[in-house]
Write a protein that holds these residues in place. Structure first.
Motif, PDB file in Angstrom:
ATOM      1  N   ALA A 291       0.801  -1.345   0.074  1.00  0.00           N
ATOM      2  CA  ALA A 291       0.092  -0.111  -0.259  1.00  0.00           C
ATOM      3  C   ALA A 291       0.942   1.169   0.047  1.00  0.00           C
ATOM      4  O   ALA A 291       0.444   2.345  -0.660  1.00  0.00           O
ATOM      5  CB  ALA A 291      -0.907  -0.158   1.187  1.00  0.00           C
ATOM      6  N   SER A 292       2.142   1.250   0.763  1.00  0.00           N
ATOM      7  CA  SER A 292       2.820   2.172   0.843  1.00  0.00           C
ATOM      8  C   SER A 292       3.368   2.581  -0.603  1.00  0.00           C
ATOM      9  O   SER A 292       3.555   3.701  -1.248  1.00  0.00           O
ATOM     10  CB  SER A 292       3.977   2.140   1.724  1.00  0.00           C
ATOM     11  OG  SER A 292       3.636   1.905   3.031  1.00  0.00           O
ATOM     12  N   MET A 293       3.582   1.692  -1.521  1.00  0.00           N
ATOM     13  CA  MET A 293       4.332   1.753  -2.870  1.00  0.00           C
ATOM     14  C   MET A 293       3.065   2.198  -3.705  1.00  0.00           C
ATOM     15  O   MET A 293       3.488   3.230  -4.529  1.00  0.00           O
ATOM     16  CB  MET A 293       4.557   0.314  -3.418  1.00  0.00           C
ATOM     17  CG  MET A 293       6.104  -0.058  -2.644  1.00  0.00           C
ATOM     18  SD  MET A 293       6.848  -1.369  -3.693  1.00  0.00           S
ATOM     19  CE  MET A 293       6.011  -2.887  -2.931  1.00  0.00           C
ATOM     20  N   PHE A 294       1.952   1.808  -3.441  1.00  0.00           N
ATOM     21  CA  PHE A 294       1.059   2.419  -4.301  1.00  0.00           C
ATOM     22  C   PHE A 294       0.594   3.840  -4.174  1.00  0.00           C
ATOM     23  O   PHE A 294       0.473   4.731  -4.785  1.00  0.00           O
ATOM     24  CB  PHE A 294      -0.472   1.498  -3.959  1.00  0.00           C
ATOM     25  CG  PHE A 294      -0.855   0.505  -4.815  1.00  0.00           C
ATOM     26  CD1 PHE A 294      -0.914   0.656  -6.397  1.00  0.00           C
ATOM     27  CD2 PHE A 294      -0.559  -0.818  -4.639  1.00  0.00           C
ATOM     28  CE1 PHE A 294      -1.148  -0.304  -7.130  1.00  0.00           C
ATOM     29  CE2 PHE A 294      -0.830  -1.935  -5.639  1.00  0.00           C
ATOM     30  CZ  PHE A 294      -1.098  -1.805  -6.683  1.00  0.00           C
ATOM     31  N   PHE A 295       0.456   4.232  -2.679  1.00  0.00           N
ATOM     32  CA  PHE A 295       0.160   5.481  -2.203  1.00  0.00           C
ATOM     33  C   PHE A 295       1.444   6.251  -2.577  1.00  0.00           C
ATOM     34  O   PHE A 295       1.197   7.554  -3.061  1.00  0.00           O
ATOM     35  CB  PHE A 295      -0.115   5.684  -0.729  1.00  0.00           C
ATOM     36  CG  PHE A 295      -0.933   6.836  -0.271  1.00  0.00           C
ATOM     37  CD1 PHE A 295      -2.059   7.066  -0.629  1.00  0.00           C
ATOM     38  CD2 PHE A 295      -0.125   7.723   0.453  1.00  0.00           C
ATOM     39  CE1 PHE A 295      -2.522   8.084  -0.273  1.00  0.00           C
ATOM     40  CE2 PHE A 295      -1.094   8.881   0.631  1.00  0.00           C
ATOM     41  CZ  PHE A 295      -2.304   9.077   0.339  1.00  0.00           C
ATOM     42  N   GLY A 296       2.518   6.047  -2.399  1.00  0.00           N
ATOM     43  CA  GLY A 296       3.712   6.799  -2.930  1.00  0.00           C
ATOM     44  C   GLY A 296       3.675   7.104  -4.263  1.00  0.00           C
ATOM     45  O   GLY A 296       3.961   7.978  -4.774  1.00  0.00           O
ATOM     46  N   ALA A 297       3.059   6.334  -5.065  1.00  0.00           N
ATOM     47  CA  ALA A 297       2.912   6.545  -6.410  1.00  0.00           C
ATOM     48  C   ALA A 297       1.799   7.511  -6.922  1.00  0.00           C
ATOM     49  O   ALA A 297       1.878   7.854  -8.011  1.00  0.00           O
ATOM     50  CB  ALA A 297       2.688   5.252  -7.224  1.00  0.00           C
ATOM     51  N   LEU A 298       1.371   7.985  -5.801  1.00  0.00           N
ATOM     52  CA  LEU A 298       0.144   8.945  -6.216  1.00  0.00           C
ATOM     53  C   LEU A 298       0.570  10.270  -5.336  1.00  0.00           C
ATOM     54  O   LEU A 298       0.138  11.400  -6.040  1.00  0.00           O
ATOM     55  CB  LEU A 298      -1.164   8.424  -5.561  1.00  0.00           C
ATOM     56  CG  LEU A 298      -1.869   7.224  -6.211  1.00  0.00           C
ATOM     57  CD1 LEU A 298      -2.909   6.801  -5.320  1.00  0.00           C
ATOM     58  CD2 LEU A 298      -2.085   7.630  -7.615  1.00  0.00           C
ATOM     59  N   THR A 299       1.299  10.211  -4.441  1.00  0.00           N
ATOM     60  CA  THR A 299       1.606  11.431  -3.785  1.00  0.00           C
ATOM     61  C   THR A 299       2.933  12.138  -3.689  1.00  0.00           C
ATOM     62  O   THR A 299       2.970  13.257  -3.560  1.00  0.00           O
ATOM     63  CB  THR A 299       1.078  11.275  -2.146  1.00  0.00           C
ATOM     64  OG1 THR A 299       1.783  10.296  -1.546  1.00  0.00           O
ATOM     65  CG2 THR A 299      -0.385  10.787  -2.113  1.00  0.00           C
ATOM     66  N   GLY A 300       4.140  11.130  -3.677  1.00  0.00           N
ATOM     67  CA  GLY A 300       5.273  11.641  -3.734  1.00  0.00           C
ATOM     68  C   GLY A 300       5.648  11.954  -2.219  1.00  0.00           C
ATOM     69  O   GLY A 300       6.929  12.545  -2.219  1.00  0.00           O
ATOM     70  N   SER A 301       5.041  11.684  -1.339  1.00  0.00           N
ATOM     71  CA  SER A 301       5.454  12.160   0.085  1.00  0.00           C
ATOM     72  C   SER A 301       5.449  11.081   1.039  1.00  0.00           C
ATOM     73  O   SER A 301       4.511  10.313   1.213  1.00  0.00           O
ATOM     74  CB  SER A 301       4.354  13.151   0.451  1.00  0.00           C
ATOM     75  OG  SER A 301       4.510  13.542   1.865  1.00  0.00           O
ATOM     76  N   SER A 302       6.631  11.146   1.861  1.00  0.00           N
ATOM     77  CA  SER A 302       6.769  10.046   2.913  1.00  0.00           C
ATOM     78  C   SER A 302       5.824  10.306   3.846  1.00  0.00           C
ATOM     79  O   SER A 302       5.309   9.338   4.509  1.00  0.00           O
ATOM     80  CB  SER A 302       8.086   9.833   3.305  1.00  0.00           C
ATOM     81  OG  SER A 302       9.056   9.439   2.277  1.00  0.00           O
ATOM     82  N   LEU A 303       5.798  11.524   4.299  1.00  0.00           N
ATOM     83  CA  LEU A 303       4.777  11.773   5.681  1.00  0.00           C
ATOM     84  C   LEU A 303       3.481  11.552   5.258  1.00  0.00           C
ATOM     85  O   LEU A 303       2.684  10.972   6.188  1.00  0.00           O
ATOM     86  CB  LEU A 303       5.114  13.082   6.204  1.00  0.00           C
ATOM     87  CG  LEU A 303       6.613  13.436   6.642  1.00  0.00           C
ATOM     88  CD1 LEU A 303       6.500  15.092   7.036  1.00  0.00           C
ATOM     89  CD2 LEU A 303       7.152  12.654   7.532  1.00  0.00           C
ATOM     90  N   ALA A 304       2.880  11.901   4.117  1.00  0.00           N
ATOM     91  CA  ALA A 304       1.529  11.547   3.790  1.00  0.00           C
ATOM     92  C   ALA A 304       1.233  10.067   3.709  1.00  0.00           C
ATOM     93  O   ALA A 304       0.351   9.540   4.084  1.00  0.00           O
ATOM     94  CB  ALA A 304       0.956  12.333   2.169  1.00  0.00           C
ATOM     95  N   THR A 305       2.112   9.341   3.239  1.00  0.00           N
ATOM     96  CA  THR A 305       2.158   7.857   3.122  1.00  0.00           C
ATOM     97  C   THR A 305       2.084   7.030   4.519  1.00  0.00           C
ATOM     98  O   THR A 305       1.171   6.537   4.941  1.00  0.00           O
ATOM     99  CB  THR A 305       3.342   7.360   2.155  1.00  0.00           C
ATOM    100  OG1 THR A 305       3.367   7.919   1.113  1.00  0.00           O
ATOM    101  CG2 THR A 305       3.150   5.737   2.132  1.00  0.00           C
ATOM    102  N   VAL A 306       3.097   7.773   5.374  1.00  0.00           N
ATOM    103  CA  VAL A 306       3.001   7.207   6.702  1.00  0.00           C
ATOM    104  C   VAL A 306       1.902   7.311   7.553  1.00  0.00           C
ATOM    105  O   VAL A 306       1.067   6.585   7.927  1.00  0.00           O
ATOM    106  CB  VAL A 306       4.077   7.848   7.385  1.00  0.00           C
ATOM    107  CG1 VAL A 306       4.109   7.469   9.106  1.00  0.00           C
ATOM    108  CG2 VAL A 306       5.603   7.338   7.179  1.00  0.00           C
ATOM    109  N   SER A 307       1.130   8.641   7.245  1.00  0.00           N
ATOM    110  CA  SER A 307       0.074   8.875   8.030  1.00  0.00           C
ATOM    111  C   SER A 307      -1.218   8.467   7.401  1.00  0.00           C
ATOM    112  O   SER A 307      -2.218   7.744   8.419  1.00  0.00           O
ATOM    113  CB  SER A 307      -0.351  10.568   7.997  1.00  0.00           C
ATOM    114  OG  SER A 307      -1.600  10.870   8.637  1.00  0.00           O
ATOM    115  N   ALA A 308      -1.353   8.207   6.232  1.00  0.00           N
ATOM    116  CA  ALA A 308      -2.768   7.380   5.541  1.00  0.00           C
ATOM    117  C   ALA A 308      -2.628   6.096   5.761  1.00  0.00           C
ATOM    118  O   ALA A 308      -3.337   5.373   6.135  1.00  0.00           O
ATOM    119  CB  ALA A 308      -2.541   7.647   4.089  1.00  0.00           C
TER     120      ALA A 308
END
Length: 421
Positions: free
Chosen positions: A100-117
């Motif tokens: 999920a972190s790979m998928f979400f990172g491919a949408l937002t480009g942000s580590s902190l947003a990925t960690v939080s979501a």
């Protein structure tokens, strides 16, 4: 002497908790007044022109897209889809976090947003299955580093802007390293979970899995549109960021109906606040980098490092160790804007590809997000997952060593980063 005073003032200001942007500007002004006859208007000029960049416009749009996706149902459906495939294996919930972190990172480009979501959704589920809350949170924080390695990546946009390196090439170069880190973390999680006897999630029946995929179809299409459009030459990375915003708002409002006008307004306000801080920091850092160039500090640094060693392997080791230490105390954005223009001439002198170095530098500084005392991803995970920092740090060693191992593989095998170029 000039370089020593510059960085001495910078770190003194950082140590007494002056905001980072003011630290950079203050150190530059003090050094300019003490060692040069340059007009201070030069600093103001470069600070304003440095952010007058089309590529830089991608940053606020990716931040906004990530915010909307987090609250608009896209993040949750990506996680549900990952869980349908890998959740039932040993360590499956941890694998869900990685995928999920790979998928979400491919949408937002942000580590902190990925960690939080991802962390706020997955950690409670992991705890229900017997996972230690501290381990679950720290693994989510480490997996969240993928958010800024997998393209599109905000730190790579910044590196490209301050060094003149193609952002598109950097995005292509981030694909394989991001996948490698994700696989490494998932494998490490498997052995940890097997040793500790953590429960598997329930196996999802094929019909329910297909229903989950269908429900997540709009979320799954997003990376295809964003990344496919960039690599096919349909739009630039900056235009892709705008597409990501429009797409996330339309899907969240029309398809999933999980965000209203007030939610969109709040997302814009939060993005404006974050972007204001980021833009000021980038502007003053650009002025700082311009002064370094005018003072020929990169040239002196190159001479120093070349005299220290002419072995590329040793040089890369020194750079990695230095960046890892810097990442522990300085955020990746100011560190990139300060150090990338200064180090790049030396890197090129050693025959290292600027694109490859951008990936290495970004991963180094992102590891700093999960290392005290800065450890911003750890703080986000602690807040999002309601767990103390002390409890998290008991479980940091194995994921941290995996990140370090992947870093050195990527550093010394440049083909991993450059295979798609």
């Amino acid at each position: 002497m000039e370089m020593i005073i510059l960085f001495l003032v910078l770190f003194i200001l950082l140590f007494i908790s002056v905001p980072v942007g003011l630290c950079i500007g203050g150190a530059t002004i003090v050094t300019m007044l003490a060692f040069s006859d340059l007009d201070l208007m030069i600093l103001a000029h470069y600070s304003t022109t440095g952010i007058d960049s089309f590529s830089m416009m991608a940053i606020p749009f990716f931040i906004l897209a990530g915010t909307v996706m987090s609250v608009g149902g896209i993040a949750r459906r990506l996680i549900d889809c990952a869980a349908a495939f890998v959740g039932s294996f040993v360590g499956g919930l941890g694998a869900v976090v990685g995928v999920a972190s790979m998928f979400f990172g491919a949408l937002t480009g942000s580590s902190l947003a990925t960690v939080s979501a991802v962390g706020s959704i997955m950690v409670p589920q992991m705890v229900k299955r017997g996972y230690d809350r501290g381990y679950s949170a720290v693994f989510s924080a480490c997996a969240g580093t993928l958010g800024a390695v997998i393209p599109p990546s905000i730190p790579l946009v910044i590196y490209g802007c301050v060094t003149g390196t193609s952002v598109g090439d950097l995005f292509l170069a981030g694909v394989a390293p991001g996948i490698l880190i994700g696989i490494g973390l998932i494998i490490g999680n498997y052995f940890i979970c097997k040793k500790r006897g953590y429960q598997k999630a329930e196996k999802v029946p094929p019909r329910k899995a297909l229903a989950t995929i269908w429900e997540a179809k709009w979320a799954l299409i997003a990376p295809v549109i964003i990344l496919g459009g960039i690599y096919a030459g349909v739009f630039t990375p900056t235009e892709a960021a705008v597409v990501a915003v429009v797409y996330s708002i339309v899907v969240s409002v029309v398809c999933y109906r999980e965000i209203d006008l007030k939610g969109i307004y709040d997302a814009f306000v939060n993005t404006a606040v974050v972007n204001g801080i980021t833009t000021f920091l980038l502007g003053i850092s650009t002025g700082f980098a311009a002064y370094l160039s005018l003072a020929r500090i990169p040239v002196h640094l190159t001479d120093l490092l070349v005299n220290l060693t002419d072995n590329k392997i040793i040089f890369l080791l020194i750079i990695n160790l230095a960046l890892l230490l810097i990442g522990c105390v300085v955020d990746n954005i100011p560190a990139t804007t300060i150090l990338a223009p200064m180090l790049l001439p030396t890197v090129v002198e050693f025959g290292i590809d600027p694109v490859h170095f951008g990936i290495v530098m970004t991963i180094n500084l992102l590891i700093g997000l999960v290392t005290p005392p800065y450890g911003c991803s750890l703080f986000v995970a602690s807040a999002a997952c309601n767990v103390s920092m002390e409890r998290m740090l008991k479980h940091i060693l194995v994921p941290f060593l995996i990140l370090i191992g992947c870093l050195f593989i990527i550093t010394y095998i440049p083909q991993i980063s450059l295979m798609f170029l």
